[in-house]
Write a protein that holds these residues in place. Sequence first.
Motif, PDB file in Angstrom:
ATOM      1  N   ASP A  16       0.810  -1.204   0.000  1.00  0.00           N
ATOM      2  CA  ASP A  16       0.000   0.000   0.000  1.00  0.00           C
ATOM      3  C   ASP A  16       0.848   1.261   0.000  1.00  0.00           C
ATOM      4  O   ASP A  16       0.399   2.322   0.383  1.00  0.00           O
ATOM      5  CB  ASP A  16      -0.940   0.010   1.214  1.00  0.00           C
ATOM      6  CG  ASP A  16      -0.176  -0.024   2.537  1.00  0.00           C
ATOM      7  OD1 ASP A  16       1.047  -0.257   2.508  1.00  0.00           O
ATOM      8  OD2 ASP A  16      -0.802   0.195   3.592  1.00  0.00           O
ATOM      9  N   ASP A  95      -5.604   4.545   4.492  1.00  0.00           N
ATOM     10  CA  ASP A  95      -5.674   3.646   3.341  1.00  0.00           C
ATOM     11  C   ASP A  95      -4.328   3.352   2.700  1.00  0.00           C
ATOM     12  O   ASP A  95      -4.151   2.319   2.059  1.00  0.00           O
ATOM     13  CB  ASP A  95      -6.603   4.237   2.269  1.00  0.00           C
ATOM     14  CG  ASP A  95      -8.013   4.433   2.790  1.00  0.00           C
ATOM     15  OD1 ASP A  95      -8.546   3.484   3.386  1.00  0.00           O
ATOM     16  OD2 ASP A  95      -8.567   5.526   2.602  1.00  0.00           O
ATOM     17  N   ARG A  96      -3.356   4.274   2.856  1.00  0.00           N
ATOM     18  CA  ARG A  96      -2.125   4.123   2.088  1.00  0.00           C
ATOM     19  C   ARG A  96      -1.015   4.950   2.703  1.00  0.00           C
ATOM     20  O   ARG A  96      -1.279   5.965   3.354  1.00  0.00           O
ATOM     21  CB  ARG A  96      -2.383   4.564   0.640  1.00  0.00           C
ATOM     22  CG  ARG A  96      -1.334   4.240  -0.355  1.00  0.00           C
ATOM     23  CD  ARG A  96      -1.809   4.533  -1.770  1.00  0.00           C
ATOM     24  NE  ARG A  96      -1.762   3.334  -2.612  1.00  0.00           N
ATOM     25  CZ  ARG A  96      -2.254   3.249  -3.831  1.00  0.00           C
ATOM     26  NH1 ARG A  96      -2.887   4.264  -4.370  1.00  0.00           N
ATOM     27  NH2 ARG A  96      -2.145   2.130  -4.527  1.00  0.00           N
TER      28      ARG A  96
END
Length: 451
Positions: A16, A95-96
């Motif tokens: 990610d 998320d990343r």
Amino acid sequence: MSDLYADVTRDERPADLLRVATAGSVDDGKSTLIGRLLYDTKQVLADQLAQVEAASVRRHGEGVVDLSLLTDGLRAEREQGITIDVAYRYFTTGDRSFILADTPGHLQYTRNMVTGASTADLAIVLVDARNGVVEQTRRHTFISALLGLRHVTFAVNKMDLVDWDEQRFREIEAETTRMSAQLGIPDIHVIPISALEGTNVVDRGASPDWYRADGEHPTLLEHLQTVEVASDRNLTDLRFPVQWVIRPGGGSGGGDAIAAASHDLHDYRGYAGQVAGGVLRPGDAVQVLPSGARSTIARIETLDGDLDEAAPPLSVTVHLADDVDVSRGDVIAGIGDEATGGTPPQVLRELEADVCWMSDRPLRPGARLLIKHTTTTTAARVEALLDHVDLHTLERHADAPAELGLNEIGRIRLRVKRPLIADPYDRDRQTGAFILIDEGTNDTVAGGMIR
């Protein structure tokens, strides 16, 4: 450029993680954009923010926080032309994780952008809404295409200074789309923003109705969090450059710990490195290049135990079923269609490549240098300069130049002492990239892409 993930200290690059190169002309607002991303994602420490607020008061007076000050200090040092270092900024969301390569905008620092973008998954090219697409925009887009970036995002900044004029944005959108198509960039996005106000960077803010209306129109951060880059890696052509041969007592450092923890020391032989392409699996038929010896993969080992498969950019230790001669710089590769459905690498003693020259001393035919390609370092001689790119018009001039100067880009022919196991850069960025080194000073003088 050959050590594509050298600055990531973990053995495995997280799935990610998105590496982003930022580029733009001077005063397009790149520093403010990076500062806004850090600030609005709450990545700025309290003491850093206090320093920026105090400096903002001294520079602008009360009521304004100049977020460009989060990055401008280091840039002022870098743009003295002393070094080709690129400043990196790190931040994460739920998320990343992101690494931002912050590169200068001046023409004379073309090498800086090449350095920063060579490891990137995506480039953000800033465009000033008032000026539109300028020469530097074309140059940065061209370099992104040359370096094989499949994802380019044009951030049309300072939209607040043109009253969020939709027609102006559509004009820039059309021109950047047309330019990207000519350069063969497959995935582009054009996003209107105001880095100063924070609109459409992390939050929508005062984003106009004409952009809000379509749910497919993301903010810049929303786009960065969702862009798909995993498929960009070559998972077809099996490539495993051997970095280290691990034998007990052979000076392999951590390799002895792996050997002692797993198998009888006297029989242990492992080949450590980073997967550069394809997917390694036990039982796969492979060849060791350049010798051509054949074997099969017996085990894929890590400190945490054996794996059923390994893909780029995982670092592992590979064991072969047969006792074959393998050395640092050799490549364990698939056997064409038999193993991977892909193509075998080329074993090259002579090659053509595009290079960005990074030294004050010009490159001329006959120059003798070192070339570092994956895990191989060997002597190289420049046989010929084949063409050069006019960075003002972005056209290739087919006439052979007498020399390449600082920041110039051109195609050259090299002859190497030890054969390189390589692929064209547009097929595999890891096995298609290299750097050239001045043997006398040990300075990196060029980054290259095999064509």
